[in-house]
Design a protein around this motif. Structure first.
Motif, PDB file in Angstrom:
ATOM      1  N   VAL A   1      18.545   4.837  -5.531  1.00 59.61           N
ATOM      2  CA  VAL A   1      16.975   5.554  -6.112  1.00 59.61           C
ATOM      3  C   VAL A   1      16.795   3.794  -6.675  1.00 59.61           C
ATOM      4  N   LEU A   2      17.457   2.980  -6.962  1.00 62.46           N
ATOM      5  CA  LEU A   2      16.994   1.760  -7.210  1.00 62.46           C
ATOM      6  C   LEU A   2      16.973   1.123  -5.980  1.00 62.46           C
ATOM      7  N   GLY A   3      17.577   1.259  -4.998  1.00 67.60           N
ATOM      8  CA  GLY A   3      17.349   0.623  -3.257  1.00 67.60           C
ATOM      9  C   GLY A   3      15.885   1.443  -2.923  1.00 67.60           C
ATOM     10  N   GLN A   4      15.715   2.441  -3.039  1.00 66.71           N
ATOM     11  CA  GLN A   4      14.070   3.387  -2.879  1.00 66.71           C
ATOM     12  C   GLN A   4      13.323   2.474  -3.540  1.00 66.71           C
ATOM     13  N   ALA A   5      13.210   2.396  -4.989  1.00 69.94           N
ATOM     14  CA  ALA A   5      12.360   2.153  -6.210  1.00 69.94           C
ATOM     15  C   ALA A   5      12.033   0.690  -6.562  1.00 69.94           C
ATOM     16  N   GLN A   6      12.947  -0.157  -5.425  1.00 71.41           N
ATOM     17  CA  GLN A   6      12.066  -1.421  -5.153  1.00 71.41           C
ATOM     18  C   GLN A   6      11.948  -1.218  -3.918  1.00 71.41           C
ATOM     19  N   GLU A   7      11.642  -0.919  -3.032  1.00 71.14           N
ATOM     20  CA  GLU A   7      10.967  -0.519  -1.411  1.00 71.14           C
ATOM     21  C   GLU A   7       9.348   0.303  -2.272  1.00 71.14           C
ATOM     22  N   ILE A   8       9.518   0.642  -2.517  1.00 73.74           N
ATOM     23  CA  ILE A   8       7.850   1.563  -3.220  1.00 73.74           C
ATOM     24  C   ILE A   8       7.315   0.986  -4.037  1.00 73.74           C
TER      25      ILE A   8
ATOM     26  N   ALA B   1       3.818   4.043 -11.182  1.00 77.21           N
ATOM     27  CA  ALA B   1       3.925   4.986 -11.998  1.00 77.21           C
ATOM     28  C   ALA B   1       3.915   6.183 -10.974  1.00 77.21           C
ATOM     29  N   ALA B   2       2.566   6.388 -10.198  1.00 76.77           N
ATOM     30  CA  ALA B   2       2.484   8.002  -9.779  1.00 76.77           C
ATOM     31  C   ALA B   2       3.531   7.472  -8.020  1.00 76.77           C
ATOM     32  N   ASN B   3       3.899   6.351  -7.729  1.00 81.59           N
ATOM     33  CA  ASN B   3       5.023   5.774  -6.689  1.00 81.59           C
ATOM     34  C   ASN B   3       6.363   6.758  -6.823  1.00 81.59           C
ATOM     35  N   LEU B   4       6.660   5.794  -7.975  1.00 78.66           N
ATOM     36  CA  LEU B   4       8.011   5.948  -8.335  1.00 78.66           C
ATOM     37  C   LEU B   4       8.406   7.527  -8.858  1.00 78.66           C
ATOM     38  N   ALA B   5       7.322   8.284  -8.797  1.00 77.34           N
ATOM     39  CA  ALA B   5       7.271   9.786  -9.492  1.00 77.34           C
ATOM     40  C   ALA B   5       8.227  11.034  -8.324  1.00 77.34           C
ATOM     41  N   GLU B   6       7.665  10.100  -7.500  1.00 81.81           N
ATOM     42  CA  GLU B   6       8.755  11.008  -6.050  1.00 81.81           C
ATOM     43  C   GLU B   6      10.274  10.472  -6.380  1.00 81.81           C
TER      44      GLU B   6
ATOM     45  N   PRO C   1       8.623   3.666 -14.374  1.00 81.19           N
ATOM     46  CA  PRO C   1       8.466   1.941 -14.352  1.00 81.19           C
ATOM     47  C   PRO C   1       9.511   1.815 -14.837  1.00 81.19           C
ATOM     48  N   ARG C   2       9.532   2.401 -15.844  1.00 80.40           N
ATOM     49  CA  ARG C   2      10.674   1.888 -17.236  1.00 80.40           C
ATOM     50  C   ARG C   2      12.104   1.987 -17.136  1.00 80.40           C
ATOM     51  N   ALA C   3      11.824   2.550 -16.541  1.00 81.16           N
ATOM     52  CA  ALA C   3      13.379   3.581 -16.041  1.00 81.16           C
ATOM     53  C   ALA C   3      14.219   2.511 -14.688  1.00 81.16           C
ATOM     54  N   HIS C   4      13.446   2.216 -14.223  1.00 80.67           N
ATOM     55  CA  HIS C   4      13.530   0.954 -12.134  1.00 80.67           C
ATOM     56  C   HIS C   4      13.976  -0.360 -13.606  1.00 80.67           C
ATOM     57  N   CYS C   5      12.998  -0.699 -14.264  1.00 79.64           N
ATOM     58  CA  CYS C   5      13.255  -2.227 -14.882  1.00 79.64           C
ATOM     59  C   CYS C   5      14.706  -2.082 -15.235  1.00 79.64           C
ATOM     60  N   VAL C   6      15.076  -0.788 -16.113  1.00 80.44           N
ATOM     61  CA  VAL C   6      15.725  -0.833 -16.268  1.00 80.44           C
ATOM     62  C   VAL C   6      16.927  -1.086 -15.467  1.00 80.44           C
ATOM     63  N   LEU C   7      16.813  -0.055 -14.755  1.00 82.47           N
ATOM     64  CA  LEU C   7      18.237   0.049 -13.724  1.00 82.47           C
ATOM     65  C   LEU C   7      18.273  -1.209 -13.423  1.00 82.47           C
TER      66      LEU C   7
END
Length: 156
Positions: A104-111, A28-33, A38-44
């Motif tokens: 954003v999803l691509g960046q989130a996957q990398e994070i 969550a801390a890393n995705l906040a940037e 994390p829930r939004a990441h999962c949905v995307l």
């Protein structure tokens, strides 16, 4: 089984819970940037392939109906996803990831991959492989069913 001491859990439930909480917090801390949870990441991630209703995505992410609506409202407000009518069921809405959402999803996957690698790097290679194999087997087999407190796969 002994009762775990504060700060030093010793049984399986507490160990898994402790590890899960710590990993979720780091994630969550890393995705906040990126301005997502994390829930939004999962949905995307689940919506990326297209063709799924918000109900189906909610089930895949272990998110209840109300939380799913709130999450999609946030994703739509930030331009990362949109709900469109289903061509086969006028009551259902399909979730689509927008171009901005794909970025954003691509960046989130990398994070997420970076966090996973960093956490697993604390184990020697041979222990890492055994750990991952064992936890996957538990999740796929013995711990695959719904518990009294939630749906299978509920992580957010």
């Amino acid at each position: 089984m002994t009762i775990p001491l504060p700060g030093r859990p010793s049984d399986l439930m507490f160990l898994l819970s402790w590890a899960s909480h710590a990993l979720r917090a780091e994630h969550a801390a890393n995705l906040a940037e990126l301005g997502i949870s994390p829930r939004a990441h999962c949905v995307l991630a689940r919506a990326r392939g297209g063709g799924l209703t918000q109900r189906q995505i909610g089930e895949l992410c272990g998110v209840d109906k109300t939380t799913m609506v709130v999450t999609l409202d946030q994703l739509e407000a930030t331009g990362l996803a949109r709900r469109v009518p289903s061509p086969t069921d006028r009551r259902a809405r399909l979730v689509e990831v927008t171009a901005a959402g794909e970025q954003v999803l691509g960046q989130a996957q990398e994070i997420s991959a970076r966090v996973d690698q960093n956490v697993l790097a604390a184990l020697p290679d041979e222990e890492r492989e055994v750990f991952l194999r064992a936890i996957r087997r538990l999740v796929d087999e013995r711990l695959s069913g719904a518990g009294a407190c939630g749906a299978p796969g509920s992580v957010y």
